[in-house]
Scaffold this active site. Sequence first.
Site, PDB file in Angstrom:
ATOM      1  N   ARG A  48       0.838  -1.198   0.000  1.00 45.05           N
ATOM      2  CA  ARG A  48       0.000   0.000   0.000  1.00 45.05           C
ATOM      3  C   ARG A  48       0.878   1.254   0.000  1.00 45.05           C
ATOM      4  O   ARG A  48       0.566   2.253  -0.625  1.00 45.05           O
ATOM      5  CB  ARG A  48      -0.925   0.024   1.226  1.00 45.05           C
ATOM      6  N   TYR A 101     -16.099  18.158 -15.611  1.00 44.92           N
ATOM      7  CA  TYR A 101     -16.479  16.750 -15.681  1.00 44.92           C
ATOM      8  C   TYR A 101     -17.512  16.460 -14.600  1.00 44.92           C
ATOM      9  O   TYR A 101     -17.379  16.898 -13.453  1.00 44.92           O
ATOM     10  CB  TYR A 101     -15.235  15.884 -15.522  1.00 44.92           C
ATOM     11  N   ASP A 173      -6.626  19.567 -14.854  1.00 44.62           N
ATOM     12  CA  ASP A 173      -6.955  18.202 -15.259  1.00 44.62           C
ATOM     13  C   ASP A 173      -6.595  18.088 -16.733  1.00 44.62           C
ATOM     14  O   ASP A 173      -7.240  18.677 -17.597  1.00 44.62           O
ATOM     15  CB  ASP A 173      -8.451  17.942 -15.033  1.00 44.62           C
ATOM     16  N   LYS A 198      -7.897   6.826 -19.316  1.00 46.24           N
ATOM     17  CA  LYS A 198      -8.228   7.331 -20.638  1.00 46.24           C
ATOM     18  C   LYS A 198      -7.055   7.184 -21.606  1.00 46.24           C
ATOM     19  O   LYS A 198      -6.644   6.083 -21.922  1.00 46.24           O
ATOM     20  CB  LYS A 198      -8.705   8.780 -20.505  1.00 46.24           C
TER      21      LYS A 198
END
Length: 383
Positions: A48, A101, A173, A198
């Site tokens: 982690r 978004y 972004d 993406k």
Amino acid sequence: MSGFSTRAIHAGQNPDPTTGSVIPPIYATSTFAQDGVGGTRGGYEYARSANPTRTALAECMAALEGGRYGLIFGSGMSTTDTLLRVALRPGDHLLIPLDAYGGTFRLVDKVLSVWGIEHTPVDLSDLAATRAALRPTTRMIWSESPTNPLLGIADIAALADVAHSADIRLVVDNTFASPYLQTPLALGADVVVHSTTKYLGGHSDVVGGALVTDDSELAEQLAFAQNSVGAVPGPFDAWLTLRGIKTLAVRMERHSDNAERVAAALARHPKVSKVYYPGLPEHLGHEVAAKQMRRFGGMVSFEVAPDGGDDPAAEAVRVCGATRLFILAESLGGVESLIEHPAKMTHASTAGSALEVPANLVRLSVGIEDADDLIEDLLQALG
């Protein structure tokens, strides 16, 4: 390493010192043997906190965006959430794009607002309006350029000047552009974020997020928060994203080639009332986009002329269901072309707000198929 493709293929990805593997291994382990209590090997103790495959991707992302520190997350939204929770406190205020978004808006409006974070949607291409929206409690301008789904363009360098004159951060972004087309840190941004799901992954087979900054203190705070809440990807996800990045440059060129042709064809169609694509000379942000982007990208949105009925969305919804090559699906940036209806899909959360998108809007993620086939498919769908 100065060339983009060279960095994409080699940054953080030296041959494995043990075996000589030219591809970074998938370190599928949850924990690492320690050389005595507290004696880690290379800083790895628990997956982690850090994993070598994730480290390779972080170094590659930092190199592509031209930043010093990269962090890799389990999704684009966990990236956004971690950054906002670290950088903002109850009572703070941020500006977001007027057509942000839908997922970002939902997080800010429905989740962080309960925590006392305030926000104002503003047209960030209007610098006077942006300045006017600043408050004494404003701590951040959150920008997208191009925006999702209306492909709005913000002048990143000018926004950075506005932000820094008010002693606040500018976050960009960069998902729609990818670091191949645009590097916001070089234009003055403080932080750049991505949904690596993406264009970076590029093959619709992995979910992830990334963040790059030059701010050492912020990077340390983010790493601590990420480890504390566990917003991390698995090693296979990091490996898939690294694999996708290797072909990012050639894919983005083809995405851009195809999108330019699709946008031009749609602009000539009598059933299309408006096309949103920064590569079109009539786009309001065309000159700014040409200045700060290498190409104009693979995303195209357009409005379908209503059919005269009571439902302004009906014809757009029909078109979305009539394509044969364009797949009706959310997300974007894969090698295959996708079509969606933002008002009922990705941006449904904006209904009734200042960010509500046009009911007749269709968004395309233009893939890398043959452009003639894509255009023929859209023309038959439009009728």
